[in-house]
Scaffold this motif. Structure first.
Motif, PDB file in Angstrom:
ATOM      1  N   GLY A   7      50.934 -92.898 -34.024  1.00 30.13           N
ATOM      2  CA  GLY A   7      50.476 -92.786 -35.401  1.00 30.13           C
ATOM      3  C   GLY A   7      50.629 -91.382 -35.955  1.00 30.13           C
ATOM      4  N   ALA A   8      49.706 -91.021 -36.854  1.00 26.90           N
ATOM      5  CA  ALA A   8      49.787 -89.712 -37.508  1.00 26.90           C
ATOM      6  C   ALA A   8      49.699 -88.569 -36.507  1.00 26.90           C
ATOM      7  CB  ALA A   8      48.673 -89.583 -38.547  1.00 26.90           C
ATOM      8  N   LEU A   9      48.921 -88.767 -35.433  1.00 31.42           N
ATOM      9  CA  LEU A   9      48.768 -87.685 -34.461  1.00 31.42           C
ATOM     10  C   LEU A   9      50.062 -87.429 -33.696  1.00 31.42           C
ATOM     11  CD1 LEU A   9      45.178 -88.204 -33.001  1.00 31.42           C
ATOM     12  CD2 LEU A   9      45.931 -86.926 -34.998  1.00 31.42           C
ATOM     13  N   GLY A  10      50.937 -88.418 -33.649  1.00 31.16           N
ATOM     14  CA  GLY A  10      52.232 -88.202 -33.016  1.00 31.16           C
ATOM     15  C   GLY A  10      53.085 -87.191 -33.755  1.00 31.16           C
ATOM     16  N   TYR A  11      52.764 -86.968 -35.031  1.00 39.43           N
ATOM     17  CA  TYR A  11      53.443 -85.949 -35.830  1.00 39.43           C
ATOM     18  C   TYR A  11      52.596 -84.684 -35.956  1.00 39.43           C
ATOM     19  CZ  TYR A  11      56.490 -89.746 -37.455  1.00 39.43           C
ATOM     20  OH  TYR A  11      57.377 -90.792 -37.519  1.00 39.43           O
ATOM     21  N   ALA A  12      51.311 -84.872 -36.295  1.00 41.88           N
ATOM     22  CA  ALA A  12      50.482 -83.739 -36.707  1.00 41.88           C
ATOM     23  C   ALA A  12      49.809 -83.015 -35.550  1.00 41.88           C
ATOM     24  CB  ALA A  12      49.409 -84.222 -37.692  1.00 41.88           C
ATOM     25  N   ALA A  13      49.528 -83.726 -34.455  1.00 43.42           N
ATOM     26  CA  ALA A  13      48.715 -83.131 -33.398  1.00 43.42           C
ATOM     27  C   ALA A  13      49.523 -82.363 -32.376  1.00 43.42           C
ATOM     28  CB  ALA A  13      47.907 -84.222 -32.688  1.00 43.42           C
ATOM     29  N   THR A  14      50.813 -82.608 -32.310  1.00 48.15           N
ATOM     30  CA  THR A  14      51.620 -81.960 -31.284  1.00 48.15           C
ATOM     31  C   THR A  14      53.080 -81.916 -31.711  1.00 48.15           C
ATOM     32  OG1 THR A  14      52.417 -82.111 -28.997  1.00 48.15           O
ATOM     33  CG2 THR A  14      51.875 -84.182 -30.093  1.00 48.15           C
ATOM     34  N   PRO A  15      53.769 -80.831 -31.419  1.00 48.17           N
ATOM     35  CA  PRO A  15      55.215 -80.812 -31.665  1.00 48.17           C
ATOM     36  C   PRO A  15      56.010 -81.405 -30.506  1.00 48.17           C
ATOM     37  CG  PRO A  15      54.503 -78.657 -30.913  1.00 48.17           C
ATOM     38  CD  PRO A  15      53.256 -79.508 -31.011  1.00 48.17           C
ATOM     39  N   LYS A  16      55.330 -81.748 -29.398  1.00 53.84           N
ATOM     40  CA  LYS A  16      56.044 -82.125 -28.186  1.00 53.84           C
ATOM     41  C   LYS A  16      56.889 -83.385 -28.357  1.00 53.84           C
ATOM     42  CE  LYS A  16      55.834 -79.324 -24.694  1.00 53.84           C
ATOM     43  NZ  LYS A  16      55.001 -79.566 -23.526  1.00 53.84           N
ATOM     44  N   LEU A  17      56.314 -84.436 -28.935  1.00 52.75           N
ATOM     45  CA  LEU A  17      57.064 -85.685 -29.038  1.00 52.75           C
ATOM     46  C   LEU A  17      58.285 -85.516 -29.935  1.00 52.75           C
ATOM     47  CD1 LEU A  17      54.072 -88.181 -29.242  1.00 52.75           C
ATOM     48  CD2 LEU A  17      55.596 -87.803 -27.298  1.00 52.75           C
ATOM     49  N   LEU A  18      58.118 -84.789 -31.031  1.00 54.89           N
ATOM     50  CA  LEU A  18      59.271 -84.504 -31.883  1.00 54.89           C
ATOM     51  C   LEU A  18      60.281 -83.619 -31.161  1.00 54.89           C
ATOM     52  CD1 LEU A  18      57.524 -83.927 -35.325  1.00 54.89           C
ATOM     53  CD2 LEU A  18      59.205 -85.695 -34.813  1.00 54.89           C
ATOM     54  N   ALA A  19      59.790 -82.691 -30.327  1.00 52.14           N
ATOM     55  CA  ALA A  19      60.700 -81.820 -29.580  1.00 52.14           C
ATOM     56  C   ALA A  19      61.510 -82.623 -28.570  1.00 52.14           C
ATOM     57  CB  ALA A  19      59.911 -80.719 -28.879  1.00 52.14           C
ATOM     58  N   TYR A  20      60.860 -83.569 -27.878  1.00 53.13           N
ATOM     59  CA  TYR A  20      61.603 -84.425 -26.949  1.00 53.13           C
ATOM     60  C   TYR A  20      62.653 -85.246 -27.697  1.00 53.13           C
ATOM     61  CZ  TYR A  20      57.756 -83.544 -23.612  1.00 53.13           C
ATOM     62  OH  TYR A  20      56.832 -82.969 -22.777  1.00 53.13           O
ATOM     63  N   GLN A  21      62.243 -85.802 -28.831  1.00 55.45           N
ATOM     64  CA  GLN A  21      63.172 -86.617 -29.606  1.00 55.45           C
ATOM     65  C   GLN A  21      64.346 -85.767 -30.103  1.00 55.45           C
ATOM     66  OE1 GLN A  21      61.422 -88.530 -32.998  1.00 55.45           O
ATOM     67  NE2 GLN A  21      63.194 -89.813 -33.398  1.00 55.45           N
ATOM     68  N   SER A  22      64.053 -84.556 -30.555  1.00 55.37           N
ATOM     69  CA  SER A  22      65.115 -83.684 -31.058  1.00 55.37           C
ATOM     70  C   SER A  22      66.083 -83.285 -29.949  1.00 55.37           C
ATOM     71  CB  SER A  22      64.501 -82.435 -31.695  1.00 55.37           C
ATOM     72  OG  SER A  22      63.732 -82.781 -32.828  1.00 55.37           O
ATOM     73  N   LEU A  23      65.552 -83.055 -28.745  1.00 58.06           N
ATOM     74  CA  LEU A  23      66.435 -82.723 -27.630  1.00 58.06           C
ATOM     75  C   LEU A  23      67.393 -83.874 -27.349  1.00 58.06           C
ATOM     76  CD1 LEU A  23      66.998 -80.548 -25.400  1.00 58.06           C
ATOM     77  CD2 LEU A  23      65.581 -81.966 -23.897  1.00 58.06           C
TER      78      LEU A  23
END
Length: 563
Positions: free
Chosen positions: A361-377
């Motif tokens: 949910g929203a915390l997957g974006y707002a609470a941590t950059p990690k998940l977006l960083a994994y996806q970006s990698l």
């Protein structure tokens, strides 16, 4: 490499908050220096696949930027020097404490690796090489070569020219940055990089930059007093394949990184979903993971993560597709399987990480950059390390040219991992047959090979993708149990169109029912599965990955005294 696991739990590896790009880059290179001190000499690391896998795993989980810098340093730059320099020990000693980078890709042409235009002209009078960028299309980009205080050694890929004759692609060592400065003839232009993978990108051109003779990694070739080249490999194509052989260690590392990113994302999302309570009117407060749509998505991501992890373990080699030369990129000529494993691992990890992020949910974006960083990698490595689509296209050429496809014996109703593997084998065999038939029809009317293939590219990509996914199942199915069966069921749901094309359609209701049964068996065990990955909260870097995310949130942000 347990020392590396302990090292990366240190809070000093956290990215500095609100840092500008220069500060972030300085922090990343300082962190890489600490990692290098533990990882040890490059030749030892590169010769030990387990250690290389551990390096890829722990740097990816801790900070994907550290993985990216590590793979450039070890797998590409130092690996190339160790492979190609006439005296590897002396050449590596000259690198010293420099960070290794790569100048290979060129800006102006797709699949530029197969047609590198940068030139290295040999001067018989001075026994030096002069690097030249003949056109804007030959500018090296992207590369982490922006001017900075960090000393770097670049592995430069260039076409050797002697006596006016162009030969194959060789590599050259070039020291820049820090005390090395910017040598005459080097043109650097910093480029605004991605905030998702914040690398110090630059575009690089050569305008008469001179290099000493020992900067050339001759790899058994020789230039005589009259400037004549003798290359034991014989042809420019053979030399190109050899120069691209740094891909082997790189593909191993990328595959391990993809598996690690997927496991870490699944760990974060599952731990979060176990303690995140809902407030709906159907059931009152209950954990998100109780909901069918939530646990189907996350357990499938977990199954996919475990599947690609199987590619990082030693296994029996699969039959190699053979018979066709590469047309799009040189990678499949270096190894027919490792780039394909990399492609299926990265795409599978991207899908798993995306599911995990969206289901936080929203915390997957707002609470941590990690998940977006994994996806970006994973986004980056769909292209980096060999473009996944081009790898599949060259694989499809090999599949169409005499490859013996697996047997066609589909199950009546797939339920087990072995059943889904049999279904994938049948699907692959029928797709290969369809591709060959379509190509034969095209060849009868097309004017050239481009015309033969252009109308079949979508089918070619689909066929090679199913081939890779079947190879993945071959590795995972024997030992994967319910997770392997869930991976297979998810594959059948995702590949419904391919199965229908091949006359192998499975009723959606049957696949849904089987996925539900498998998830019901896996749910009681899911916490122990993700705990077994060994990722500590310090590695994951987010309260979402704590055993109790709300308590960790309150403690971290100073609200533990409430209530």
């Amino acid at each position: 490499m347990t020392d590396l696991r302990r090292l990366l739990a240190d809070p000093a590896f956290d990215r500095p908050p609100n840092a500008d790009p220069a500060a972030l880059h300085a922090h990343a290179y300082a962190a890489l220096a600490r990692i290098r001190a533990v990882a040890g000499p490059a030749p030892d690391l590169l010769a030990d696949r387990d250690r290389l896998r551990d390096l890829a795993t722990w740097t990816t989980v801790r900070d994907p930027l550290l993985f990216h810098l590590s793979v450039l340093h070890y797998c590409l730059c130092l690996n190339g020097i160790a492979r190609f320099a006439p005296d590897p020990a002396a050449a590596l000693a000259r690198v010293g404490d420099d960070t290794g980078i790569l100048l290979m890709t060129e800006a102006g042409r797709s699949n530029s690796h197969g047609a590198i235009a940068t030139e290295a002209h040999y001067d018989t009078a001075t026994r030096e090489f002069t690097l030249r960028t003949p056109t804007p299309a030959a500018v090296k980009f992207p590369t982490n070569a922006a001017p900075s205080d960090v000393p770097k050694t670049a592995l430069v890929y260039a076409r050797l020219v002697t006596g006016g004759t162009a030969h194959g692609v060789f590599t050259f060592a070039l020291r820049i940055g820090g005390p090395h400065g910017t040598p005459p003839g080097l043109r650097l232009s910093p480029v605004d990089g991605s905030t998702a993978l914040p690398v110090d990108f630059a575009a690089v051109a050569f305008d008469g930059l001179r290099l000493p003779f020992d900067a050339w990694h001759s790899d058994g070739a020789a230039i005589d007093d009259r400037g004549r080249l003798t290359d034991p490999l014989g042809t420019p194509d053979a030399r190109l394949r050899r120069s691209m052989s740094v891909g082997v260690a790189t593909w191993h590392a990328i595959t391990a990184a993809a598996a690690a990113a997927a496991r870490a994302a699944a760990t974060i999302a599952i731990r979060y979903s176990r303690t995140r309570l809902t407030a709906d009117r159907l059931s009152g407060p209950r954990p998100l993971l109780d909901y069918r749509n939530q646990h189907i998505a996350l357990l499938t991501a977990l199954a996919d993560a475990c599947a690609i992890t199987s590619l990082t373990e030693p296994g029996d080699p699969a039959p190699e597709p053979a018979g066709a030369s590469t047309a799009w990129v040189p990678w499949s000529a270096v190894d027919p399987l490792l780039p394909l494993y990399k492609a299926v691992a990265v795409d599978t990890a991207w899908r798993a990480v995306t599911e995990c992020r969206e289901h936080c949910g929203a915390l997957g974006y707002a609470a941590t950059p990690k998940l977006l960083a994994y996806q970006s990698l994973m986004d980056a490595y769909r292209t980096a390390g060999g473009d996944n689509t081009l790898i599949r296209l060259d694989t499809a050429r090999s599949l169409a040219a005499g490859y013996e496809a697996p047997e066609d014996d589909p199950p009546d109703e797939p339920r087990t991992a072995a059943d889904f593997l049999a279904l994938a084998r049948s699907c692959e065999r029928r797709l290969v047959a369809t591709l060959r038939e379509r190509l034969a029809q095209s060849r009868a009317v097309a004017e050239d090979e481009f015309g033969v293939w252009n109308g079949q590219l979508e089918l070619a990509i689909e066929t090679a993708a199913v081939h890779a996914e079947r190879l993945l199942m071959e590795r995972f199915a024997p030992e994967g149990g319910d997770l392997a069966a869930l991976h297979g069921a998810a594959w059948a749901r995702r590949r419904a169109a391919s199965l229908q094309r091949c006359g192998l359609a499975v009723p959606a209701s049957a696949l849904e029912r089987r996925a539900h049964e498998l998830c019901d068996r896996l749910l009681p065990k899911v916490s122990s599965i993700v705990d077994g990955f060994g990722f500590e909260p310090a590695h994951l870097g987010t309260f979402l990955g704590e055993p109790d995310h709300l308590a960790a949130f309150a403690d971290r942000y100073g609200f533990a005294d409430l209530g």
